[in-house]
Design a protein around this motif. Structure first.
Motif, short mmCIF file in Angstrom:
data_model
loop_
_atom_site.label_atom_id
_atom_site.label_comp_id
_atom_site.label_asym_id
_atom_site.label_seq_id
_atom_site.Cartn_x
_atom_site.Cartn_y
_atom_site.Cartn_z
N ASP A 107 -0.83 11.27 0.30
CA ASP A 107 0.19 11.68 1.27
C ASP A 107 -0.11 13.10 1.78
O ASP A 107 -1.27 13.38 2.08
CB ASP A 107 1.60 11.53 0.66
CG ASP A 107 2.66 11.43 1.73
OD1 ASP A 107 2.47 10.67 2.69
OD2 ASP A 107 3.69 12.14 1.64
N MET A 125 10.28 5.50 3.18
CA MET A 125 10.53 6.35 4.35
C MET A 125 10.55 5.51 5.63
O MET A 125 10.03 4.39 5.66
CB MET A 125 9.44 7.41 4.46
CG MET A 125 8.07 6.80 4.63
SD MET A 125 6.80 7.93 5.22
CE MET A 125 7.35 8.35 6.84
N THR A 180 -3.21 4.36 -1.97
CA THR A 180 -4.32 4.52 -1.00
C THR A 180 -4.64 5.98 -0.68
O THR A 180 -5.72 6.27 -0.17
CB THR A 180 -3.99 3.82 0.34
OG1 THR A 180 -2.71 4.26 0.78
CG2 THR A 180 -3.99 2.31 0.20
N ASP A 181 -3.72 6.91 -0.98
CA ASP A 181 -3.91 8.29 -0.49
C ASP A 181 -2.96 9.22 -1.24
O ASP A 181 -2.08 8.77 -1.96
CB ASP A 181 -3.59 8.36 1.01
CG ASP A 181 -2.18 7.83 1.29
OD1 ASP A 181 -2.04 6.63 1.53
OD2 ASP A 181 -1.21 8.61 1.21
N PHE A 237 3.51 9.19 9.38
CA PHE A 237 3.54 9.60 7.98
C PHE A 237 4.41 10.86 7.85
O PHE A 237 4.82 11.46 8.85
CB PHE A 237 2.12 9.89 7.47
CG PHE A 237 1.26 8.65 7.36
CD1 PHE A 237 1.56 7.66 6.42
CD2 PHE A 237 0.15 8.47 8.17
CE1 PHE A 237 0.75 6.52 6.31
CE2 PHE A 237 -0.66 7.33 8.07
CZ PHE A 237 -0.35 6.36 7.13
N VAL A 265 -6.31 5.79 4.66
CA VAL A 265 -5.69 4.62 4.03
C VAL A 265 -6.62 3.41 4.14
O VAL A 265 -6.85 2.70 3.16
CB VAL A 265 -4.31 4.33 4.69
CG1 VAL A 265 -3.75 3.00 4.21
CG2 VAL A 265 -3.32 5.46 4.41
N VAL A 272 -2.42 12.94 4.98
CA VAL A 272 -2.83 11.53 5.06
C VAL A 272 -3.04 11.09 6.51
O VAL A 272 -2.31 11.47 7.42
CB VAL A 272 -1.79 10.62 4.36
CG1 VAL A 272 -0.40 10.76 4.98
CG2 VAL A 272 -2.22 9.16 4.40
N ALA A 293 0.87 -1.18 0.00
CA ALA A 293 0.00 0.00 0.00
C ALA A 293 0.90 1.23 0.00
O ALA A 293 1.82 1.31 0.83
CB ALA A 293 -0.88 -0.01 1.24
N VAL A 294 0.66 2.16 -0.91
CA VAL A 294 1.55 3.33 -1.02
C VAL A 294 0.74 4.62 -1.06
O VAL A 294 -0.43 4.63 -1.42
CB VAL A 294 2.42 3.26 -2.32
CG1 VAL A 294 3.23 1.98 -2.35
CG2 VAL A 294 1.56 3.39 -3.59
N GLY A 295 1.41 5.72 -0.71
CA GLY A 295 0.83 7.04 -0.89
C GLY A 295 1.24 7.57 -2.25
O GLY A 295 2.31 7.21 -2.76
N ILE A 341 5.10 6.62 -2.30
CA ILE A 341 5.85 6.49 -1.04
C ILE A 341 5.30 5.32 -0.23
O ILE A 341 4.09 5.10 -0.18
CB ILE A 341 5.78 7.83 -0.25
CG1 ILE A 341 6.58 7.73 1.07
CG2 ILE A 341 4.34 8.26 0.06
CD1 ILE A 341 6.89 9.10 1.67
N ASN A 342 6.23 4.57 0.37
CA ASN A 342 5.79 3.55 1.34
C ASN A 342 6.84 3.42 2.44
O ASN A 342 7.77 4.23 2.53
CB ASN A 342 5.48 2.21 0.65
CG ASN A 342 6.70 1.33 0.43
OD1 ASN A 342 7.85 1.75 0.55
ND2 ASN A 342 6.44 0.09 0.07
N MET A 343 6.67 2.40 3.28
CA MET A 343 7.61 2.21 4.40
C MET A 343 8.26 0.82 4.34
O MET A 343 8.90 0.43 5.31
CB MET A 343 6.87 2.36 5.74
CG MET A 343 6.16 3.68 5.95
SD MET A 343 5.28 3.72 7.51
CE MET A 343 4.28 5.22 7.33
#
Ligand SMILES: CSC[C@H]1O[C@H](OP(=O)(O)O)[C@H](O)[C@@H]1O
Ligand code: ADE
Length: 309
Positions: free
Chosen positions: A226, A176, A223-224, A181, A240, A235, A95-97, A198-200
């Motif tokens: 950010d 990140m 999903t969003d 967030f 999300v 976000v 899942a990413v922004g 972007i994700n983690m």
């Protein structure tokens, strides 16, 4: 190898991220929980059969009940455990922004580049803490041929079942350090750096897959937006979660429709030519300073180059 024996091969490992804790259309066969020199994986790995009989392995990145935060995922154990099952390629979902207007929540992305904002924080090499030095090439962090192969079938499924969702390719993902967030300033800075999503969690997963000589591709599900959009709220986890289920359903449809063909492509090997053998000249020449215990440890993930006594 007979067809029946070939079906025993588990060549594809699927890593499910937030919202994706199981796949559809599979017959559960067994769970395995290999102990690796880096501990146990996030969750026991499910070995399942597609209707054709082809087997795949499924691992939930955040563990059963999503109890492991992105910074604490035992990524070395996850990759080593999958490799020990004989897997050749990993199809990961995340899942990413979105950092771009054109990548809307609900859209899917096949990224081709990564920016690392976790460097120095997470263990990111099987060689870390050992007496053996290696420098893997990572200029192309995903398996180019595997990603190129994915584009056609993934686009077809999304066009047919995605309710208007789009597939984007050739994008850059920034990874990140969470769990919070990004700030608005960071989000804008990542856009200026050229990041698109972007994700983690794509790192150190992609780095470790490379060190293990496994093919690795990511299907990123947006999903969003950010926190970069002026005059819009930033976000939140609630935002999300609203999209997570729809994205997970479409991810399951994608997986159910491509895994047979992906297994075949991995078996033929043509989508994995870059990874196999990539560590051969990445490992610094042997010296008497290399400790036996380290050779033993690395033989778990790279038996091609390290022979345990
Ligand atoms: C639930 S929002 C943040 C969380 O979602 C992503 O997880 P995953 O990559 O496993 O799908 C992101 O990387 C964060 O870990
Ligand atoms: N905006 C965001 N930042 C980091 N990881 C995410 N995962 C989903 N949305 C995210």
């Amino acid at each position: 190898m007979s067809a029946a024996e070939a079906k025993d091969n588990v060549l594809i490992g699927v890593i499910g991220g937030s919202g994706l804790y199981h796949l559809d259309n599979l017959t559960f066969m067994k769970q395995v929980n290999p102990e690796t020199p880096w501990g146990h994986p996030s969750s026991p790995i499910s070995i399942c059969a597609l209707p054709s009989g082809t087997k795949v392995a499924f691992l939930a990145r955040h563990g059963p009940g999503h109890a492991i935060s992105p910074s604490a995922i035992p990524v070395r154990a996850n990759i080593a455990a999958l490799k020990s099952l004989g897997i050749r390629a990993i199809l990961a979902f995340s899942a990413v922004g979105s950092l771009r207007e054109e990548i809307a929540p609900g859209d899917f992305v096949l990224p081709s580049q990564i920016i690392d904002r976790t460097k120095g924080i997470r263990p990111c090499s099987f060689f870390e803490g050992t007496s053996i030095v290696a420098h893997a090439s990572f200029g192309d962090p995903f398996s180019n041929k595997f990603v190129e192969w994915l584009e056609k079938p993934v686009r077809e499924i999304i066009d047919a079942h995605g309710n208007g969702a789009k597939l984007h390719t050739g994008k850059c993902i920034i990874c990140m350090e969470g769990p919070q967030f990004s700030t608005r300033a960071e989000s804008k800075m990542y856009r200026a750096w050229g990041a698109d999503i972007i994700n983690m969690s794509v790192l150190p997963e992609a780095k470790l897959a490379r060190e293990a000589e496994l093919g690795y591709a990511l299907i990123a599900t947006s999903t969003d937006y950010d926190s970069w959009r002026e005059n819009e709220t930033t976000v939140t986890a609630a935002e999300v979660f609203k999209v997570l289920q729809t994205n997970a359903n479409l991810s399951r449809t994608v997986a159910a429709n491509i895994l047979d063909e992906l297994h075949e492509a991995a078996e033929e090997g043509h989508i994995l030519t870059e990874e196999v053998g990539c560590m051969k000249y990445a490992i610094m020449p042997r010296s008497e300073k290399q400790k036996e215990e380290d050779i033993q440890k690395l033989s778990f993930v790279l038996p091609e180059y390290f022979k345990a006594n």
